[in-house]
Write an enzyme that holds these catalytic residues in place. Structure first.
Site, short mmCIF file in Angstrom:
data_model
loop_
_atom_site.label_atom_id
_atom_site.label_comp_id
_atom_site.label_asym_id
_atom_site.label_seq_id
_atom_site.Cartn_x
_atom_site.Cartn_y
_atom_site.Cartn_z
N SER A 46 17.61 32.03 51.53
CA SER A 46 18.73 31.98 50.52
C SER A 46 19.09 33.58 49.94
O SER A 46 18.51 34.31 50.20
CB SER A 46 18.15 31.31 49.01
OG SER A 46 18.05 29.96 49.28
N HIS A 66 12.77 30.83 57.30
CA HIS A 66 12.66 30.54 56.05
C HIS A 66 12.98 31.54 54.95
O HIS A 66 13.19 32.71 55.53
CB HIS A 66 11.05 30.25 56.02
CG HIS A 66 10.64 29.03 56.74
ND1 HIS A 66 10.00 27.85 55.83
CD2 HIS A 66 10.68 28.57 57.90
CE1 HIS A 66 9.87 26.71 56.74
NE2 HIS A 66 9.93 27.32 58.05
N ASP A 86 8.92 19.87 55.31
CA ASP A 86 8.80 21.28 55.30
C ASP A 86 7.48 21.65 54.96
O ASP A 86 6.88 20.89 53.98
CB ASP A 86 9.90 21.66 54.29
CG ASP A 86 10.48 23.00 54.10
OD1 ASP A 86 10.18 23.86 55.13
OD2 ASP A 86 10.56 23.58 52.92
N SER A 104 9.60 18.95 51.12
CA SER A 104 8.44 19.57 50.94
C SER A 104 7.29 18.68 50.37
O SER A 104 7.51 17.42 50.09
CB SER A 104 8.51 20.75 49.99
OG SER A 104 8.60 20.16 48.63
N ARG A 109 25.30 11.50 33.66
CA ARG A 109 26.12 11.42 34.77
C ARG A 109 27.13 12.66 34.47
O ARG A 109 27.73 13.01 35.67
CB ARG A 109 27.08 10.01 35.04
CG ARG A 109 26.05 8.99 35.34
CD ARG A 109 26.75 7.51 35.25
NE ARG A 109 27.16 7.52 33.66
CZ ARG A 109 27.80 6.08 33.29
NH1 ARG A 109 27.77 5.42 34.18
NH2 ARG A 109 27.83 6.03 31.98
P1 13P Z 1 14.68 29.80 50.01
O1 13P Z 1 13.46 30.02 48.87
O2 13P Z 1 15.03 31.03 50.12
O3 13P Z 1 15.65 29.09 49.57
O4 13P Z 1 13.86 29.22 51.17
C1 13P Z 1 13.69 27.73 51.28
C2 13P Z 1 12.62 27.46 52.53
O5 13P Z 1 12.25 28.60 53.27
C3 13P Z 1 12.14 26.19 52.56
O6 13P Z 1 11.15 26.09 53.53
O1 G3H Z 2 9.59 26.57 50.87
C1 G3H Z 2 9.53 26.10 49.95
C2 G3H Z 2 10.68 25.26 49.39
O2 G3H Z 2 11.80 25.92 48.81
C3 G3H Z 2 10.36 23.93 48.86
O3 G3H Z 2 9.59 24.09 47.59
O4 G3H Z 2 7.28 23.45 47.38
O5 G3H Z 2 8.97 23.79 45.23
O6 G3H Z 2 9.30 21.89 46.66
P1 G3H Z 2 8.73 23.28 46.59
ZN ZN Z 3 9.98 27.93 53.98
#
Ligand code: 13P
Ligand code: G3H
Ligand code: ZN
Length: 309
Positions: free
Chosen positions: A214, A211, A82, A50, A281
């Site tokens: 999770s 997207h 992303d 990202s 570690r």
């Molecule tokens: P989650 O927050 O559900 O893991 O989604 C991640 C995502 O869509 C990253 O682009």
């Molecule tokens: O969709 C978003 C991803 O989970 C990335 O999140 O912008 O905190 O790196 P972030």
């Molecule tokens: Zn996303």
């Protein structure tokens, strides 16, 4: 063993009803944990970065870490941006050697989203890079309360056809009920499979992307909370619902939050149980192992992608 695009991965996934996992990375332990899992499961793999991860780790470090992962494991890996928000970040990543970029114009009106996406597609394709775009807005928790809000934010199937035709995009992220982070639903989880099936029937050759996929597994939320975490009311998309979506054109499933929870639960446990530990570690290593376990579980039991490399 190389950096590859997602073209062949998606072609195979589309006809064989499985999905390629796209896992977010921002440091060495996360990258190692994920590639070890993909290696053990012999699965195709997308590592995604990202804008926030790029800023945190710096582009040069991330690129070298991914190159090292390829050398170490012998895997072919797609490296993906992303949620690129403008042409500039997409161009930077393409110039850096990414094999795939997402231009996320979903917050713009339809015509502006098309124009922006077209601009990125033109540059990316001229450099052998593939492009994911997004149409529709991922639901916020509030949207879940009002059923009416769905048709306003979820991806419109006819617009999806026009969008893909006019932009020449390689894959399309759609909104059917998921959202980012640990709080996806207030009530019953809901994914609009009818909408997904319609989009897939109108665009049978277009890889679709989910997207916010999770599942925010209770076991890991509980583990975080047990050691002093404060994440009450978290709720993800049940894993069987993600698995079901892979039957209707979902070829790429984005997972970040579940990795964060798995790694953090383990690190928190170690530091609480061993308050005098101060060797990074000793907690980052087990954190990395927790990522490997989680990614193996996703590949095998949710994405159905084991031995599809
Ligand atoms: P989650 O927050 O559900 O893991 O989604 C991640 C995502 O869509 C990253 O682009
Ligand atoms: O969709 C978003 C991803 O989970 C990335 O999140 O912008 O905190 O790196 P972030
Ligand atoms: Zn996303």
């Amino acid at each position: 063993m190389a950096l590859i695009t997602t073209k062949e991965m998606f072609k195979k996934a589309l006809v064989n009803d499985y999905a390629v996992g796209a896992f977010n990375v921002n440091n060495m332990e996360i990258i190692q944990g994920i590639v070890d899992a993909a290696s053990i499961e012999n699965a195709p793999l997308i590592l995604q970065v990202s804008a926030g991860a790029r800023k945190y780790a710096k582009p040069a470090y991330l690129l070298k870490l991914v190159e090292a992962a390829i050398e170490d494991t012998g895997l072919d890996i797609a490296l993906h941006l992303d949620h690129g928000e403008d042409f500039d970040i997409c161009k930077k990543c393409i110039d850096d050697g990414f094999t795939s970029v997402m231009i996320d114009g979903s917050k713009h009106p339809f015509e502006e989203n098309i124009a922006l996406t077209k601009q990125v597609v033109e540059y990316a394709h001229a450099h052998g890079v593939v492009v994911e775009a997004e149409l529709g807005k991922l639901a916020g928790v509030e949207d879940n309360i009002k059923v009416d809000a769905r048709s306003a934010t979820f991806t419109d199937p006819d617009e999806a056809v026009e969008f893909v035709e006019r932009t020449g995009v390689d894959s399309l992220a759609i909104a059917i009920g998921t959202s980012h982070g640990a709080y996806k639903f207030k009530g019953e989880p809901y994914l609009d499979y009818e909408r997904l099936k319609k989009i897939h029937s109108l665009l049978p050759d277009t890889p679709l992307v989910l997207h916010g996929a999770s599942s925010v597994l209770k076991e890991f939320v509980d583990r975080c909370n047990k050691f002093g975490g404060q994440i009450p009311g978290a709720q993800g998309v049940p894993e069987e619902m993600i698995r079901e979506s892979t039957k209707y054109g979902i070829c790429k499933v984005n997972i970040d939050t579940d990795l964060r929870l798995a790694m953090t639960a383990e690190i928190r446990r170690i530091l609480i149980e061993n308050p005098s530990e101060f060797d990074p570690r000793k907690y980052l290593g087990p954190g990395r192992d927790a990522i490997t376990k989680m990614v193996q579980h996703k590949i095998k039991n949710v994405l159905n992608a084991s031995n599809q490399r």
